[in-house]
Each structure stands twice: as structure tokens, then as C-alpha cells.
Design a protein around this motif. Sequence first.
Motif, PDB file in Angstrom:
ATOM      1  N   GLY A  40       0.817  -1.218   0.000  1.00 31.02           N
ATOM      2  CA  GLY A  40       0.000   0.000   0.000  1.00 31.02           C
ATOM      3  C   GLY A  40       0.840   1.252   0.000  1.00 31.02           C
ATOM      4  O   GLY A  40       0.570   2.204  -0.750  1.00 31.02           O
ATOM      5  N   ILE A  41       1.873   1.271   0.809  1.00 30.66           N
ATOM      6  CA  ILE A  41       2.766   2.434   0.868  1.00 30.66           C
ATOM      7  C   ILE A  41       3.518   2.581  -0.458  1.00 30.66           C
ATOM      8  O   ILE A  41       3.652   3.685  -0.986  1.00 30.66           O
ATOM      9  N   ARG A  73      -6.857  -2.869   0.788  1.00 27.59           N
ATOM     10  CA  ARG A  73      -5.781  -1.925   1.104  1.00 27.59           C
ATOM     11  C   ARG A  73      -5.571  -0.844   0.053  1.00 27.59           C
ATOM     12  O   ARG A  73      -5.149   0.266   0.368  1.00 27.59           O
ATOM     13  N   MET A  74      -5.873  -1.142  -1.191  1.00 33.36           N
ATOM     14  CA  MET A  74      -5.590  -0.178  -2.256  1.00 33.36           C
ATOM     15  C   MET A  74      -6.559   0.998  -2.223  1.00 33.36           C
ATOM     16  O   MET A  74      -7.718   0.859  -1.871  1.00 33.36           O
ATOM     17  N   ARG A  75      -6.050   2.137  -2.622  1.00 25.68           N
ATOM     18  CA  ARG A  75      -6.825   3.375  -2.635  1.00 25.68           C
ATOM     19  C   ARG A  75      -7.118   3.785  -4.075  1.00 25.68           C
ATOM     20  O   ARG A  75      -6.981   4.932  -4.460  1.00 25.68           O
ATOM     21  N   ALA A  76      -7.512   2.824  -4.875  1.00 29.18           N
ATOM     22  CA  ALA A  76      -7.820   3.050  -6.285  1.00 29.18           C
ATOM     23  C   ALA A  76      -9.333   3.069  -6.468  1.00 29.18           C
ATOM     24  O   ALA A  76     -10.050   2.339  -5.784  1.00 29.18           O
ATOM     25  N   SER A  77      -9.802   3.859  -7.403  1.00 28.43           N
ATOM     26  CA  SER A  77     -11.245   3.980  -7.593  1.00 28.43           C
ATOM     27  C   SER A  77     -11.885   2.654  -7.993  1.00 28.43           C
ATOM     28  O   SER A  77     -13.004   2.357  -7.583  1.00 28.43           O
ATOM     29  N   ARG A  96     -14.577  -4.687   7.715  1.00 34.21           N
ATOM     30  CA  ARG A  96     -13.401  -3.959   7.238  1.00 34.21           C
ATOM     31  C   ARG A  96     -13.590  -3.442   5.827  1.00 34.21           C
ATOM     32  O   ARG A  96     -13.025  -2.426   5.454  1.00 34.21           O
ATOM     33  N   TYR A  97     -14.413  -4.129   5.022  1.00 30.41           N
ATOM     34  CA  TYR A  97     -14.655  -3.659   3.659  1.00 30.41           C
ATOM     35  C   TYR A  97     -15.517  -2.399   3.659  1.00 30.41           C
ATOM     36  O   TYR A  97     -15.352  -1.544   2.804  1.00 30.41           O
ATOM     37  N   VAL A  98     -16.420  -2.281   4.613  1.00 31.24           N
ATOM     38  CA  VAL A  98     -17.210  -1.055   4.743  1.00 31.24           C
ATOM     39  C   VAL A  98     -16.289   0.100   5.116  1.00 31.24           C
ATOM     40  O   VAL A  98     -16.332   1.168   4.509  1.00 31.24           O
ATOM     41  N   ARG A  99     -15.436  -0.113   6.091  1.00 28.04           N
ATOM     42  CA  ARG A  99     -14.521   0.944   6.542  1.00 28.04           C
ATOM     43  C   ARG A  99     -13.551   1.363   5.447  1.00 28.04           C
ATOM     44  O   ARG A  99     -13.120   2.509   5.395  1.00 28.04           O
ATOM     45  N   SER A 100     -13.227   0.458   4.547  1.00 26.49           N
ATOM     46  CA  SER A 100     -12.292   0.766   3.478  1.00 26.49           C
ATOM     47  C   SER A 100     -12.796   1.897   2.585  1.00 26.49           C
ATOM     48  O   SER A 100     -11.999   2.659   2.031  1.00 26.49           O
ATOM     49  N   PHE A 101     -14.100   2.029   2.456  1.00 24.30           N
ATOM     50  CA  PHE A 101     -14.655   3.108   1.636  1.00 24.30           C
ATOM     51  C   PHE A 101     -14.245   4.485   2.159  1.00 24.30           C
ATOM     52  O   PHE A 101     -14.142   5.433   1.386  1.00 24.30           O
ATOM     53  N   ASP A 102     -14.017   4.601   3.447  1.00 28.31           N
ATOM     54  CA  ASP A 102     -13.588   5.881   4.023  1.00 28.31           C
ATOM     55  C   ASP A 102     -12.241   6.334   3.490  1.00 28.31           C
ATOM     56  O   ASP A 102     -11.932   7.516   3.518  1.00 28.31           O
ATOM     57  N   PHE A 103     -11.436   5.418   3.018  1.00 34.49           N
ATOM     58  CA  PHE A 103     -10.094   5.737   2.560  1.00 34.49           C
ATOM     59  C   PHE A 103      -9.981   5.857   1.046  1.00 34.49           C
ATOM     60  O   PHE A 103      -8.934   6.252   0.532  1.00 34.49           O
ATOM     61  N   PRO A 105     -10.570   7.492  -2.590  1.00 35.91           N
ATOM     62  CA  PRO A 105     -10.765   8.866  -3.063  1.00 35.91           C
ATOM     63  C   PRO A 105     -12.194   9.060  -3.564  1.00 35.91           C
ATOM     64  O   PRO A 105     -12.816   8.109  -4.065  1.00 35.91           O
ATOM     65  N   ALA A 106     -12.709  10.259  -3.412  1.00 35.06           N
ATOM     66  CA  ALA A 106     -14.032  10.569  -3.945  1.00 35.06           C
ATOM     67  C   ALA A 106     -13.989  10.358  -5.452  1.00 35.06           C
ATOM     68  O   ALA A 106     -13.084  10.835  -6.132  1.00 35.06           O
ATOM     69  N   SER A 107     -14.937   9.589  -5.965  1.00 37.00           N
ATOM     70  CA  SER A 107     -14.995   9.314  -7.392  1.00 37.00           C
ATOM     71  C   SER A 107     -16.397   8.833  -7.742  1.00 37.00           C
ATOM     72  O   SER A 107     -17.168   8.437  -6.859  1.00 37.00           O
ATOM     73  N   GLU A 108     -16.692   8.829  -9.020  1.00 34.47           N
ATOM     74  CA  GLU A 108     -17.976   8.288  -9.469  1.00 34.47           C
ATOM     75  C   GLU A 108     -18.068   6.803  -9.151  1.00 34.47           C
ATOM     76  O   GLU A 108     -19.136   6.304  -8.794  1.00 34.47           O
ATOM     77  N   ALA A 109     -16.950   6.097  -9.262  1.00 38.51           N
ATOM     78  CA  ALA A 109     -16.936   4.662  -8.970  1.00 38.51           C
ATOM     79  C   ALA A 109     -17.265   4.403  -7.497  1.00 38.51           C
ATOM     80  O   ALA A 109     -18.024   3.474  -7.187  1.00 38.51           O
ATOM     81  N   ARG A 110     -16.733   5.201  -6.621  1.00 38.11           N
ATOM     82  CA  ARG A 110     -17.004   5.045  -5.187  1.00 38.11           C
ATOM     83  C   ARG A 110     -18.475   5.303  -4.903  1.00 38.11           C
ATOM     84  O   ARG A 110     -19.129   4.532  -4.206  1.00 38.11           O
TER      85      ARG A 110
END
Length: 130
Positions: A40-41, A73-77, A96-103, A105-110
Motif C-alpha cells: 500500500g505504501i 488496502r488499495m486506494r484506487a477507484s 473492514r470492507y465497509v470501513r475501506s470506503f472511508d479511505f 478517493p471521492a470518485s464516481e466509482a465510489r
Amino acid sequence: RVLFRSIALALYAEKDIAKLWAALALQHDGADRWYLEALGIGAVKNEEACFDAWLAAVGEKWNTPAGRDIVWRMRASKAAGLLAKLLQDKETAHPRYVRSFDFLPASEARTAALVEIATSGKAFSTSSTA
């Protein structure tokens, strides 16, 4: 494993790393939390390209314990749609998958993934009776 973690960390904010990153991500076995974090880093500033390269490498075989870790872990749309699939499946749904949405990026896919989860009638529930 330590060498792979070191290589993944060395990719941080570098350019044109997607293929190497995907090769490293394919080595994740779902058991090494620190390796996952190093991936991830290492993907920072290249999340979309790295995730796309990994998806191209795994194809339809992304839904494994290791693959679910990468998606989480990934922060991809594009991760948003896969998270939605995980949350709508009783076998893979996990808070944990619900919480992952918080991380993510704002996007149409999200946004689309969140709407899909909310309207599917299959959304993850914390209730044991659901």
C-alpha cells in the motif's frame, strides 16, 4: 519476505512502477499484514496504475484471501466496485470492507458502489439475524 517488503517500500512515489508493483502484489499470500502494508505504501501516487496492473495480472481470480487484502488496502477507484461485490456476498462480507470506503478517493466509482450496496438488498449487516 523482508526483501519483498523492502522493494515494495522503495517504490513509494516513484514513476512507472505498476508492473513491478503488480509482480510484488502477486507474491502476497494473505498472511503477512506487514507485506500488505508495504504494498500500500509503495503504491502511493500510483494507486490507479498499480491496481490496474494487478487486476490485469489476476483477471477473474482476484477473489482470494490475498486478493481481498489487496482490494481492501488499495486506494484506487476501481477497488470500490470489488468492495461492493465482497460486501454483497455472505461468504466474504466483513466490516473492514465497509470501513475501506472511508479511505477511497471521492470518485464516481465510489459513489456508484455505495449506491449499489445500499440498494441491492444484499448489503452487509452486523446483525446476526440478518
